[in-house]
Enzyme design. Structure first.
Site, PDB file in Angstrom:
ATOM      1  CG  ASN A  21     -38.272  -8.384  10.540  1.00 30.06           C
ATOM      2  OD1 ASN A  21     -37.217  -7.862  10.177  1.00 30.06           O
ATOM      3  ND2 ASN A  21     -38.338  -9.649  10.925  1.00 30.06           N
ATOM      4  NE  ARG A  78     -35.175  -9.959  13.937  1.00 31.59           N
ATOM      5  CZ  ARG A  78     -35.021 -11.116  13.287  1.00 31.59           C
ATOM      6  NH1 ARG A  78     -35.863 -11.453  12.335  1.00 31.59           N
ATOM      7  NH2 ARG A  78     -34.030 -11.934  13.603  1.00 31.59           N
ATOM      8  CG  HIS A  89     -32.364 -16.044  15.719  1.00 32.03           C
ATOM      9  ND1 HIS A  89     -31.646 -17.146  15.283  1.00 32.03           N
ATOM     10  CD2 HIS A  89     -32.821 -15.437  14.595  1.00 32.03           C
ATOM     11  CE1 HIS A  89     -31.659 -17.197  13.968  1.00 32.03           C
ATOM     12  NE2 HIS A  89     -32.366 -16.173  13.517  1.00 32.03           N
ATOM     13  NE  ARG A  98     -27.346 -16.050   7.881  1.00 32.33           N
ATOM     14  CZ  ARG A  98     -28.255 -15.621   8.739  1.00 32.33           C
ATOM     15  NH1 ARG A  98     -28.239 -16.039   9.996  1.00 32.33           N
ATOM     16  NH2 ARG A  98     -29.186 -14.778   8.352  1.00 32.33           N
ATOM     17  CD  GLU A 155     -38.280 -13.737  15.756  1.00 30.34           C
ATOM     18  OE1 GLU A 155     -37.201 -13.119  15.840  1.00 30.34           O
ATOM     19  OE2 GLU A 155     -38.585 -14.454  14.793  1.00 30.34           O
TER      20      GLU A 155
END
Length: 402
Positions: A7, A92, A181, A242, A386
């Site tokens: 990742n 990813r 996600h 964010r 993940e």
């Protein structure tokens, strides 16, 4: 059978090496602060708890990957004799638009599509591509598989993924909600179905991935019908740095005030959310809770705003789904922040949900039900994985047998 999962970010690279025979992690770690004068490497061997952490002078992601490879085969610290034991590498990748909607073996055409969507993922797609090319250079001949963050959300109907702007902008430029996600939402959907003793197609869930980045998904009969993130990971919930949802005119007004588009992007992606509201120079939920408990009113306001937005989407998704089997919490905040889960769930009484305080405290980073027995439906904590999802997708995409 060993599968390496990468990742790669703009200044970091996480890695996990799996033995797919029993889905166990052999080694994992990450490089942090890549591109600075003090890049930090963390390496952990799971069999005996061996850990290395320290500054390792590398200039870029490719050099960092070479250091990781050297560590994996190191006679003292490694977990295998030769890199040839790795049968595949899973990556990813943020976004492949509508052109790639499932895991795919990487070739030049796939890399070109990742490049094509850099404008919509300027922080992630270049780094994801760099991670792939670094692996191609360091381990030539080992197949790479790209697993896209948007994949699980591709079942949304047009009324969910289209924006109410002239359709030509979708048709010409692909401007639509993609959602992110997805690998995490898919993993917890499958894991929660198993936890409930049901098939994935028989569960209806509201999944909440709450971390530094935050998103929710409405999952009906195992498929996403709506999600909070949009064209980019900026839309939706309030996050660590964010903004999440806001009036589009805010962007216009900031530009009219003299900010460049790049500056506005930085404000909304890196200086907003908990960081922008909380007033403590941090977007970390733990820091914000500590500050609020110490009497900091701005931090308390930030926590109230964060919880309120999650609650708002829970209500909306519950109605869209026509009810649900469970509300599922995952991600760093969702799995570990007992106080934030309480703030959120205490506002859901109108939906027939009641929090069991003791269960909430017990479910610290581990799966379990946190609602009372007399709740109308369940609230569940389900840790995400993940990396395992990416490793599994990699094996299945290549048709490998464990």
């Amino acid at each position: 059978m060993k599968v390496l999962v990468i990742n790669a970010g703009s200044s970091s690279m996480k890695f996990t090496l799996f033995s797919m025979a029993n889905n166990t992690v052999l080694a994992k770690g990450q490089f942090e602060r890549l591109g600075t004068d003090k890049p930090n490497m963390i390496y952990k061997r799971l069999s005996d708890g061996l850990k290395f952490e320290g500054i390792v002078p590398v200039r870029n992601l490719e050099e960092a990957l070479k250091r990781v490879c050297a560590k994996l085969v190191d006679p003292a610290d490694g977990v295998m004799k030769d890199l040839g034991e790795i049968v595949a590498i899973g990556h990813r990748v943020l976004l492949g638009g509508e052109k790639i909607t499932k895991p795919v073996k990487v070739d030049e055409g796939v890399k070109e599509i990742i490049r094509e969507y850099i404008p919509l993922g300027p922080l992630h797609n270049p780094a994801n591509l760099a991670g792939i090319e670094a692996c191609e250079a360091a381990m030539p001949g080992i197949p790479n598989v790209a697993v896209f963050d948007t994949q699980f959300h591709m079942t949304m109907p047009p009324e969910a993924y289209l924006y109410a702007i002239p359709t030509e902008y979708y048709e010409k430029y692909g401007i639509r909600k993609y959602g992110f996600h997805g690998t995490s939402h898919r993993y917890v959907t499958l894991a929660t179905a198993e936890f409930l003793g049901k098939k994935p197609e028989d569960v209806t869930l509201i999944t909440c991935h709450l971390g530094n980045g935050c998103s929710m998904a409405a999952v009906k009969n195992g498929k996403v019908i709506d999600t909070t993130m949009g064209l980019t990971p900026l839309e939706g919930l309030m996050m660590g740095t964010r903004s999440g949802d806001l009036d589009p005119a805010v962007v216009i007004h900031l530009i009219e005030l003299g900010h460049s588009t790049k500056e506005v992007d930085t404000i909304l992606n890196k200086k907003s959310g908990l960081y922008g509201v909380g007033g403590i120079n941090s977007g970390d939920m733990r820091d914000m809770i500590n500050a609020a408990e110490g009497g900091n009113e701005q931090a308390e306001l930030a926590l109230k705003m964060f919880a309120r937005r999650v609650v708002k989407y829970v209500g909306a998704y519950y109605v869209l789904l026509g009810g649900a089997d469970a509300l599922v919490f995952t991600g760093g905040v969702g799995e570990y922040s007992v106080p934030m889960r309480k703030r959120i769930t205490s506002q859901l009484g109108a939906l027939g949900l009641k929090l069991d305080d003791e269960r909430n405290k017990e479910c610290f980073g581990k799966p379990g039900v946190i609602s009372t027995d007399d709740s109308k439906w369940k609230m569940i904590v389900m840790p995400t994985d993940e990396e395992l999802m990416i490793a599994t997708d990699t094996v299945n995409t290549l048709g490998l047998k464990k």
